[in-house]
Structure formats: C-alpha cells, structure tokens
Design a protein around this motif. Structure first.
Motif, PDB file in Angstrom:
ATOM      1  N   ASP A 101      24.862  80.594 -73.442  1.00  0.00           N
ATOM      2  CA  ASP A 101      23.938  81.214 -72.487  1.00  0.00           C
ATOM      3  C   ASP A 101      24.508  81.031 -71.084  1.00  0.00           C
ATOM      4  N   SER A 102      23.908  81.726 -70.136  1.00  0.00           N
ATOM      5  CA  SER A 102      24.315  81.594 -68.742  1.00  0.00           C
ATOM      6  C   SER A 102      23.087  81.675 -67.846  1.00  0.00           C
ATOM      7  N   VAL A 103      23.183  81.020 -66.699  1.00  0.00           N
ATOM      8  CA  VAL A 103      22.138  81.079 -65.673  1.00  0.00           C
ATOM      9  C   VAL A 103      22.847  81.376 -64.364  1.00  0.00           C
ATOM     10  N   GLY A 104      22.720  82.614 -63.880  1.00  0.00           N
ATOM     11  CA  GLY A 104      23.509  83.011 -62.721  1.00  0.00           C
ATOM     12  C   GLY A 104      24.985  82.957 -63.080  1.00  0.00           C
ATOM     13  N   GLU A 105      25.764  82.241 -62.284  1.00  0.00           N
ATOM     14  CA  GLU A 105      27.193  82.103 -62.550  1.00  0.00           C
ATOM     15  C   GLU A 105      27.509  80.860 -63.375  1.00  0.00           C
ATOM     16  N   ASN A 106      26.506  80.078 -63.708  1.00  0.00           N
ATOM     17  CA  ASN A 106      26.710  78.883 -64.521  1.00  0.00           C
ATOM     18  C   ASN A 106      26.613  79.245 -66.002  1.00  0.00           C
ATOM     19  N   ILE A 107      27.501  78.671 -66.823  1.00  0.00           N
ATOM     20  CA  ILE A 107      27.663  79.103 -68.208  1.00  0.00           C
ATOM     21  C   ILE A 107      27.751  77.896 -69.141  1.00  0.00           C
ATOM     22  N   ILE A 108      27.220  78.058 -70.359  1.00  0.00           N
ATOM     23  CA  ILE A 108      27.394  77.071 -71.419  1.00  0.00           C
ATOM     24  C   ILE A 108      28.245  77.688 -72.534  1.00  0.00           C
ATOM     25  N   TYR A 109      29.319  76.980 -72.936  1.00  0.00           N
ATOM     26  CA  TYR A 109      30.147  77.365 -74.069  1.00  0.00           C
ATOM     27  C   TYR A 109      30.048  76.290 -75.150  1.00  0.00           C
ATOM     28  N   ARG A 110      30.213  76.720 -76.405  1.00  0.00           N
ATOM     29  CA  ARG A 110      30.213  75.765 -77.521  1.00  0.00           C
ATOM     30  C   ARG A 110      31.465  75.950 -78.361  1.00  0.00           C
ATOM     31  N   VAL A 111      32.094  74.832 -78.719  1.00  0.00           N
ATOM     32  CA  VAL A 111      33.243  74.826 -79.620  1.00  0.00           C
ATOM     33  C   VAL A 111      32.814  74.131 -80.909  1.00  0.00           C
ATOM     34  N   ASP A 112      33.094  74.757 -82.041  1.00  0.00           N
ATOM     35  CA  ASP A 112      32.752  74.181 -83.343  1.00  0.00           C
ATOM     36  C   ASP A 112      34.029  73.765 -84.060  1.00  0.00           C
ATOM     37  N   TYR A 113      34.060  72.538 -84.567  1.00  0.00           N
ATOM     38  CA  TYR A 113      35.235  72.098 -85.298  1.00  0.00           C
ATOM     39  C   TYR A 113      34.842  71.062 -86.346  1.00  0.00           C
ATOM     40  N   LEU A 114      35.742  70.817 -87.276  1.00  0.00           N
ATOM     41  CA  LEU A 114      35.468  69.938 -88.399  1.00  0.00           C
ATOM     42  C   LEU A 114      35.522  68.468 -88.008  1.00  0.00           C
ATOM     43  N   ASP A 115      34.582  67.697 -88.518  1.00  0.00           N
ATOM     44  CA  ASP A 115      34.606  66.247 -88.343  1.00  0.00           C
ATOM     45  C   ASP A 115      35.371  65.663 -89.525  1.00  0.00           C
TER      46      ASP A 115
END
Length: 223
Positions: A101-115
């Motif tokens: 998601d993003s709020v204005g110019e601020n952004i959240i990214y998610r990386v998924d990887y194996l444990d």
C-alpha cells in the motif's frame, strides 16, 4: 491533539482499511509458481525485455529463468521491475517485492521468502535436502523439492518502507531512528494498538498511515 483522540484516529485507520491478504504462509515448492511462465522485465537501464519461462525463487526472492536445460538466477542489480499476469514485483534491496500500500509518496513493500532454518530444524530427521542454492546453473528438477503435502516450507514476510523518499527496513528501532520527533508519539501509539503485528500487512499499513498524519495533529511529540 488529545492522546485519546490520537488513538481513536489510528484505530480508525486499522478498521477502515480493506483487509489485505498476506502471501501463503507455507508452500511445498521453492518457487512461487508451479510452472515457469512469461514475464516482462524492466531493466535498471530503462530497457524492457520479455522472457517466456521465468519464476520467483523463494529462497531469496530472486528471478529465475530457463536457459536450455538449466535454471539460471538473474543478476538482481540489473533489474528494476518484473511483471507477471497476476502481479508486479519491484526490486527492493536486490529482492522481488510486492507493493502492499502507499500513503502519499510513502510506500510499503513486502518480500516473501522461505524460512529454511525453521524447515531444516523441523524436518532434519525426515528429509534430506541436498541442494537449495543456485550457483551458475542447476537442473530444473531440483526446484520442486517434495511432492509430499506434509513437507511444507514456512514463508517469512519481510517489509520495507519508503518514508520521506528513504528506504527503511520495517523494524521498530530502524523506523524510530528515521522519524522526526513530531511523529514518535503516533508511532508508539500505533505499535501498541491491540492486534498490531510486525508480520501482518494490515498492521504495517496502519503504522504507515499513523506516521503520515499531519504534523499539526501531534503537538506534544516526544524525544
């Protein structure tokens, strides 16, 4: 703003937002897709190329592609974005990340990887994994490690935040260091809300919304 009002505003952010589903928490494959599939790849130099057989390697969230009879790992420093028919990945810290998601110019990214550490600890007496690393090339048959439904890899969600045009790893200490003093009360309130989790999309988005609120709403910022 009164403290109770601030909490109410943050809680409203958490309730009002659409529920964002996290990626699968377990998988039987070391790749995102069961079959290699086409992708459009935007390179760091601005060029765009198309690959017919690609996949996402969940060991380190990197791009794989087939070359002859071998699976190759792409140089992530040369890639900016990868688009499939069902999702788009942006390269963040040399990893394929999805925009949450993003709020204005601020952004959240998610990386998924194996444990893999948790997986090996859990199954070390039941299964032998001979090779989960990709060097120059490996046979494609080694990608799908198990057909047994009982053998599943735990999937970790790691988050990154672009805040004030700066990339930050989503961690309590890292965010605190980057926040202006006027935002720290909002930050503290957000992470102590009931149900907050550092591993859930909706919690991280609520946190981003809280620290993106107008400066004027929190006159009693703490050091």
């Amino acid at each position: 703003m009164m403290k109770t009002t601030l909490k109410t505003a943050i809680l409203a952010c958490m309730i009002a937002m659409p529920m964002i589903g996290n990626a699968q928490t377990k998988t039987t494959m070391a790749t995102l897709y069961k079959e290699f599939k086409p992708a459009t790849i935007e390179l760091a130099d601005g060029r765009t190329i198309h690959k017919s057989l690609t996949n996402v390697f969940l060991k380190n969230s990197s791009l794989l592609f087939l070359q002859n009879l071998y699976t190759m790992e792409a140089d992530m420093e040369t890639i900016k974005k990868v688009t499939y028919d069902d999702r788009t990945f942006t390269v963040v810290n040399k990893q394929l990340a999805t925009l949450v998601d993003s709020v204005g110019e601020n952004i959240i990214y998610r990386v998924d990887y194996l444990d893999l550490e948790a997986f090996n600890a859990q199954l070390k007496n039941n299964i032998q994994i001979t090779d989960l690393s990709i060097g120059d090339q490996i046979g494609t048959t080694t990608i799908d490690l198990s057909n047994e439904e009982d053998y599943k890899f735990p999937v970790i969600h790691k988050y990154y935040m672009v805040y004030n045009h700066e990339l930050i790893t989503v961690h309590e200490r890292e965010i605190w260091r980057k926040l202006p003093k006027s935002k720290r009360r909002m930050f503290k309130t957000a992470i102590t809300m009931p149900g907050f989790s550092w591993t859930k999309d909706e919690s991280i988005v609520a946190l981003l919304k809280a620290i993106t609120l107008e400066e004027s709403t929190d006159p009693k910022a703490e050091d």
